[in-house]
Scaffold this active site. Structure first.
Site, mmCIF file in Angstrom:
data_model
loop_
_atom_site.group_PDB
_atom_site.id
_atom_site.type_symbol
_atom_site.label_atom_id
_atom_site.label_comp_id
_atom_site.label_asym_id
_atom_site.label_seq_id
_atom_site.Cartn_x
_atom_site.Cartn_y
_atom_site.Cartn_z
ATOM 1 N N PHE A 156 7.993 3.343 -14.433
ATOM 2 C CA PHE A 156 6.705 2.672 -13.611
ATOM 3 C C PHE A 156 5.985 4.014 -13.242
ATOM 4 C CE2 PHE A 156 4.924 -1.201 -12.408
ATOM 5 C CZ PHE A 156 5.510 -2.023 -13.491
ATOM 6 N N GLN A 169 -5.044 -0.603 -2.136
ATOM 7 C CA GLN A 169 -5.000 -0.371 -3.422
ATOM 8 C C GLN A 169 -5.832 -1.158 -4.488
ATOM 9 O OE1 GLN A 169 -1.014 -0.811 -5.704
ATOM 10 N NE2 GLN A 169 -1.138 1.542 -5.376
ATOM 11 N N HIS A 175 -5.932 -1.325 -8.434
ATOM 12 C CA HIS A 175 -4.862 -1.325 -9.644
ATOM 13 C C HIS A 175 -5.782 -0.813 -10.851
ATOM 14 C CE1 HIS A 175 -2.130 -2.115 -12.857
ATOM 15 N NE2 HIS A 175 -1.104 -2.255 -11.674
ATOM 16 N N GLU A 231 1.355 -2.415 -15.095
ATOM 17 C CA GLU A 231 1.495 -0.961 -15.291
ATOM 18 C C GLU A 231 2.557 -0.923 -16.339
ATOM 19 O OE1 GLU A 231 1.444 0.989 -11.758
ATOM 20 O OE2 GLU A 231 2.790 2.345 -12.332
ATOM 21 N N ARG A 234 -1.384 4.893 -9.138
ATOM 22 C CA ARG A 234 -2.525 4.120 -9.133
ATOM 23 C C ARG A 234 -3.859 4.646 -8.824
ATOM 24 N NH1 ARG A 234 0.542 -1.628 -8.122
ATOM 25 N NH2 ARG A 234 1.926 -1.354 -10.221
ATOM 26 N N HIS A 275 -6.193 -4.879 -5.361
ATOM 27 C CA HIS A 275 -4.604 -5.283 -5.792
ATOM 28 C C HIS A 275 -3.765 -5.581 -4.472
ATOM 29 C CE1 HIS A 275 -1.323 -6.112 -8.257
ATOM 30 N NE2 HIS A 275 -0.694 -4.935 -7.676
ATOM 31 N N GLU A 320 3.747 -8.400 2.108
ATOM 32 C CA GLU A 320 2.427 -7.651 2.077
ATOM 33 C C GLU A 320 1.700 -7.719 3.253
ATOM 34 O OE1 GLU A 320 0.536 -8.327 -1.664
ATOM 35 O OE2 GLU A 320 -1.410 -7.506 -1.016
ATOM 36 N N SER A 362 6.472 -3.005 -4.144
ATOM 37 C CA SER A 362 6.269 -4.043 -3.101
ATOM 38 C C SER A 362 7.414 -5.208 -3.485
ATOM 39 C CB SER A 362 4.971 -4.621 -3.430
ATOM 40 O OG SER A 362 4.679 -6.008 -2.846
HETATM 41 C C1 LIG Z 1 -0.929 -10.069 -10.284
HETATM 42 C C2 LIG Z 1 -0.036 -9.210 -9.419
HETATM 43 C C3 LIG Z 1 0.923 -8.514 -10.010
HETATM 44 C C4 LIG Z 1 1.969 -8.008 -9.160
HETATM 45 N N1 LIG Z 1 3.075 -7.168 -9.761
HETATM 46 C C5 LIG Z 1 3.874 -6.483 -9.017
HETATM 47 C C6 LIG Z 1 5.090 -6.016 -9.681
HETATM 48 O O1 LIG Z 1 5.169 -6.018 -10.749
HETATM 49 N N2 LIG Z 1 5.993 -5.387 -8.786
HETATM 50 C C7 LIG Z 1 5.790 -5.326 -7.411
HETATM 51 O O2 LIG Z 1 6.554 -4.634 -6.868
HETATM 52 N N3 LIG Z 1 4.671 -5.836 -6.675
HETATM 53 C C8 LIG Z 1 3.727 -6.519 -7.767
HETATM 54 N N4 LIG Z 1 2.608 -7.238 -7.048
HETATM 55 C C9 LIG Z 1 2.616 -7.250 -5.528
HETATM 56 C C10 LIG Z 1 3.543 -8.168 -4.914
HETATM 57 O O3 LIG Z 1 3.600 -9.203 -5.969
HETATM 58 C C11 LIG Z 1 3.357 -8.763 -3.678
HETATM 59 O O4 LIG Z 1 2.673 -7.694 -2.835
HETATM 60 C C12 LIG Z 1 4.312 -9.681 -3.033
HETATM 61 O O5 LIG Z 1 4.914 -10.700 -3.984
HETATM 62 C C13 LIG Z 1 3.748 -10.377 -1.904
HETATM 63 O O6 LIG Z 1 4.658 -11.211 -1.364
HETATM 64 P P1 LIG Z 1 4.671 -11.851 0.154
HETATM 65 O O7 LIG Z 1 5.781 -12.866 0.035
HETATM 66 O O8 LIG Z 1 4.444 -11.012 1.081
HETATM 67 O O9 LIG Z 1 3.400 -12.842 -0.176
HETATM 68 P P2 LIG Z 1 2.993 -13.841 -1.318
HETATM 69 O O10 LIG Z 1 3.948 -14.113 -2.248
HETATM 70 O O11 LIG Z 1 1.422 -13.700 -1.437
HETATM 71 O O12 LIG Z 1 3.192 -15.158 -0.290
HETATM 72 C C14 LIG Z 1 2.431 -15.672 0.532
HETATM 73 C C15 LIG Z 1 2.782 -16.992 1.175
HETATM 74 O O13 LIG Z 1 2.176 -17.138 2.520
HETATM 75 C C16 LIG Z 1 1.688 -18.560 2.423
HETATM 76 N N5 LIG Z 1 0.547 -18.555 3.333
HETATM 77 C C17 LIG Z 1 -0.436 -17.729 3.556
HETATM 78 N N6 LIG Z 1 -1.341 -18.226 4.385
HETATM 79 C C18 LIG Z 1 -0.665 -19.216 5.041
HETATM 80 C C19 LIG Z 1 -1.104 -20.019 6.080
HETATM 81 N N7 LIG Z 1 -2.300 -19.908 6.665
HETATM 82 N N8 LIG Z 1 -0.255 -21.127 6.525
HETATM 83 C C20 LIG Z 1 0.834 -21.466 5.672
HETATM 84 N N9 LIG Z 1 1.255 -20.621 4.790
HETATM 85 C C21 LIG Z 1 0.469 -19.531 4.324
HETATM 86 C C22 LIG Z 1 1.413 -18.953 1.046
HETATM 87 O O14 LIG Z 1 1.466 -20.240 0.995
HETATM 88 C C23 LIG Z 1 2.583 -18.236 0.140
HETATM 89 O O15 LIG Z 1 3.539 -19.021 0.211
HETATM 90 C C24 LIG Z 1 1.798 -7.909 -7.766
HETATM 91 C C25 LIG Z 1 0.878 -8.475 -7.170
HETATM 92 C C26 LIG Z 1 -0.056 -9.364 -7.838
HETATM 93 C C27 LIG Z 1 -1.342 -9.934 -7.126
#
Ligand SMILES: Cc1cc2nc3c(=O)[nH]c(=O)nc-3n(C[C@H](O)[C@H](O)[C@H](O)COP(=O)(O)OP(=O)(O)OC[C@H]3O[C@@H](n4cnc5c(N)ncnc54)[C@H](O)[C@@H]3O)c2cc1C
Length: 597
Positions: free
Chosen positions: A117, A237, A239, A252, A283, A370, A401, A417
């Protein structure tokens, strides 16, 4: 009638960060998770490429190399103590997931397989190193499934389709949250000893994004509205490889497997911009190179897209030119069926959404908004810190995030991430449970849902001159145009003013649906308020940072300025505007060096 619930630890968000926090918190405290989506629909589920750790399954690797790569990738804005902690913790946390049953791909000897990566290198040779662990191109999906099953087993209470609209802060500490139950439209108050925000990112601030519709930054906006500053919001960022116009992400991992970027003349242009690492440069570097190519008329047919080419004959030709070999020393070669086995989902996306078959045709791509490097400021244990002296707000935690530790600084490396969410999800969960064990429920204010009731009432009864969809579209266009990959003072100033005007128009947005049950019209309008607040602090923080660093690229200040800008931005939303303060970057071992690509 508002219902009140009590749980020692309340987690907002059921993505990878929220579920990891839930799993660890539930080992020591009564834990509830609130999520506006069903947990396994969280954006984490879309993560394709992988999650990194210096396991050294395929070749020599070390956590110290991972640490340095992350510091360098962050353009020296990441806090080095936190980065070191994350990279050291990475190895045991990945094995932890393996033991929970996560079906990682394997090497022929049965170890966890790893792939290349961008930005991950062997620090001695400077060559790319295989550090990303993966489950085909469904790594995030597998993380969610694994953690959700484990959380159910651990008796975590799930409140699915509950949208949190406010955090209850009283006497300087967090005491719970206010949520709306989607199915009924009822408000619920959750009284807690500790609250963890894990609400994910806010790519929907921009027009072209890889993020799901739900990524509207609710948690970060809610916490900011309660007076907590947000950190480093100017760093977002882009992407390089989103599907043209739709923004859907092409991992990627495609370039990790040997795919290359091609311009209208059929040139592999990254050879000019990053002669060493080429298509696997960070990126920010690749997205800027793509913009410059398109600006100079080298987009395909002069249009605003380029090609990502992973046809086996192309991959093999460039692998041969680069002298790329397999671990056993034989030349690197791929076949269509090998690519299909390693990247099944993205090949399927391209066939479905674009009618393009990546095994026989190049993919039209453009940069896509992204990932939020900034967010709610925390220490290494997920505790929210509210000022430049790192004063902790008791009872409030953030992970994933929506938070800014800061391990990604000005630019995040791919696969860091998913690592961030599992490492800091785990530690915030453990810390919150420990805090809860040692404290009593602090009393709630008399009418904790008052502000929420008023805000919703206002949206239901506004004069109705504006439609939420129009305001949202304009905000996204402004951010795409002036707060995108390249920025400059005039555009940023204009963006700040125009977002300010849109906030005034937002006050006149009236929701069309008067009902209570599954009123998504109301909630989307409420989310638009979050997007506008986040857009405003992003544009303003970007306007005030007079340098280029990582993902923040100022055409009028093209150089990184370490003398004046080795500091994090802290932005506080005040009734009369935004107040900016700054705090220094934590430097332990690595003095800033010029980046060489
Ligand atoms: C398409 C894509 C591909 C990616 N690929 C990679 C990768 O290969 N490797 C890598 O390291 N990173 C990758 N990333 C980044 C990474 O996936 C994310 O940064 C990470 O998964 C975020 O996880 P999280 O638990 O912080 O948030 P999320 O998985 O976004 O979860 C947020 C949660 O909060 C809840 N929520 C939000 N607002 C509220 C509210 N007001 N009330 C109640 N619940 C709420 C939602 O329901 C959800 O359950 C990618 C991101 C994307 C968009």
């Amino acid at each position: 009638m508002t219902q009140t619930h009590q749980h020692e630890v309340v987690i907002v968000g059921a993505g990878g960060a929220g579920l990891m926090a839930a799993l660890y918190a539930s080992r020591g405290a009564d834990t509830a998770v609130l999520s506006k989506l069903y947990p396994i629909r969280s954006h984490t589920g879309t993560a394709q490429g992988g999650v990194c750790a210096a396991l050294g399954s395929e070749e020599e690797d070390r956590p110290e190399w991972h640490t340095f790569d992350t510091v360098k990738g962050s353009d020296y804005l990441g806090d080095q103590d936190a980065i070191e902690f994350m990279c050291q913790q990475a190895v045991e946390t990945i094995y932890d997931l393996e033991h929970m049953g996560l079906p990682f791909n394997r090497t022929p000897e049965g170890k966890i397989a790893q792939r290349y990566f961008g930005g991950h290198t062997n620090n001695v040779t400077g060559q790319p190193v295989r550090r990303a662990c993966y489950a085909a191109d469904r790594t995030g999906h597998m993380i969610l499934q694994t953690l959700y099953q484990q959380s159910i087993k651990n008796k975590v209470h799930f409140y699915d389709e509950y949208q949190v609209l406010d955090v209850i802060v009283e006497g300087g500490s967090a005491r719970g949250v206010v949520a709306l139950e989607l199915a009924t439209g009822e408000l619920h108050v959750f009284h807690a000893k500790a609250v963890i925000f894990a609400t994910g990112g806010w790519g929907k601030v921009w027009e072209v994004t890889s993020n799901a519709l739900s990524c509207t930054g609710d948690g970060t906006a809610v916490v900011m509205r309660r007076g907590v500053p947000v950190e480093d919001m100017e760093f977002f960022q882009f992407h390089p490889t989103g599907i043209f116009r739709m923004g859907i992400l092409i991992t990627e991992g495609v370039r990790g497997e040997g795919g290359v970027l091609i311009n209208d003349s059929g040139e592999r242009f990254m050879e000019r911009y990053a002669p060493h690492v080429k298509d696997l440069a960070s990126r920010d570097v690749v997205s800027r190179a793509m913009y410059l190519e398109m600006r100079e008329g080298h987009g395909i047919g002069g249009r605003r897209y380029l090609y990502l080419d992973m046809r086996p004959e192309t991959v093999n030709r460039y692998a041969e030119a680069d002298g790329r070999v397999r671990p056993d020393g034989t030349p690197y070669r791929v076949t269509g069926s090998e690519l299909l086995a390693k990247l099944p989902d993205i090949i399927d996306f391209c066939r479905t959404y674009m009618g393009v078959d990546p095994i026989t045709q190049p993919m039209p791509i453009q940069p896509t908004a992204h990932y939020a490097m900034g967010g709610i400021p925390t220490d290494m244990f997920g505790r929210v810190v509210v000022d430049e002296r790192s004063t902790i707000m008791p009872g409030l935690y953030a992970a994933g995030e929506c938070a800014c530790v800061s391990v990604h600084g000005a630019n995040r490396l791919g696969t860091n991430s998913l690592l961030d969410i599992i490492v800091f999800g785990k530690h915030s969960g453990m810390q919150a449970a420990e805090f809860a064990r040692g404290s009593n429920y602090a009393p709630l204010p008399k009418y904790p849902e008052e502000a929420t009731v008023e805000a919703l009432e206002k949206m239901r009864s506004a004069d109705g001159k504006e439609r939420a969809a129009d305001v949202r579209r304009e905000a996204q266009e402004i951010m795409e145009q002036d707060v995108g990959v390249f920025r400059a003072e005039a555009g940023l100033r204009q963006a700040v003013d125009r977002i300010g005007e849109l906030k005034e128009r937002f006050a006149h947005v009236r929701v069309q649906d008067p009902g209570r049950i599954f009123n998504t019209d109301l909630l989307e309008a409420w989310e638009l308020g979050c997007l506008l607040d986040l857009a405003q602090v992003t544009a303003y923080s970007a306007l005030m940072r007079n340098e280029s660093r990582g993902a923040h690229s100022r055409e009028d200040y093209p150089e990184r300025d370490d003398d004046n800008w080795m500091k994090h931005t802290l932005a506080t939303l005040r009734p009369d505007g935004i107040e900016l303060r700054y705090k220094p970057v934590k430097v332990t071992r690595f003095r800033p060096m010029k980046r060489v690509y």
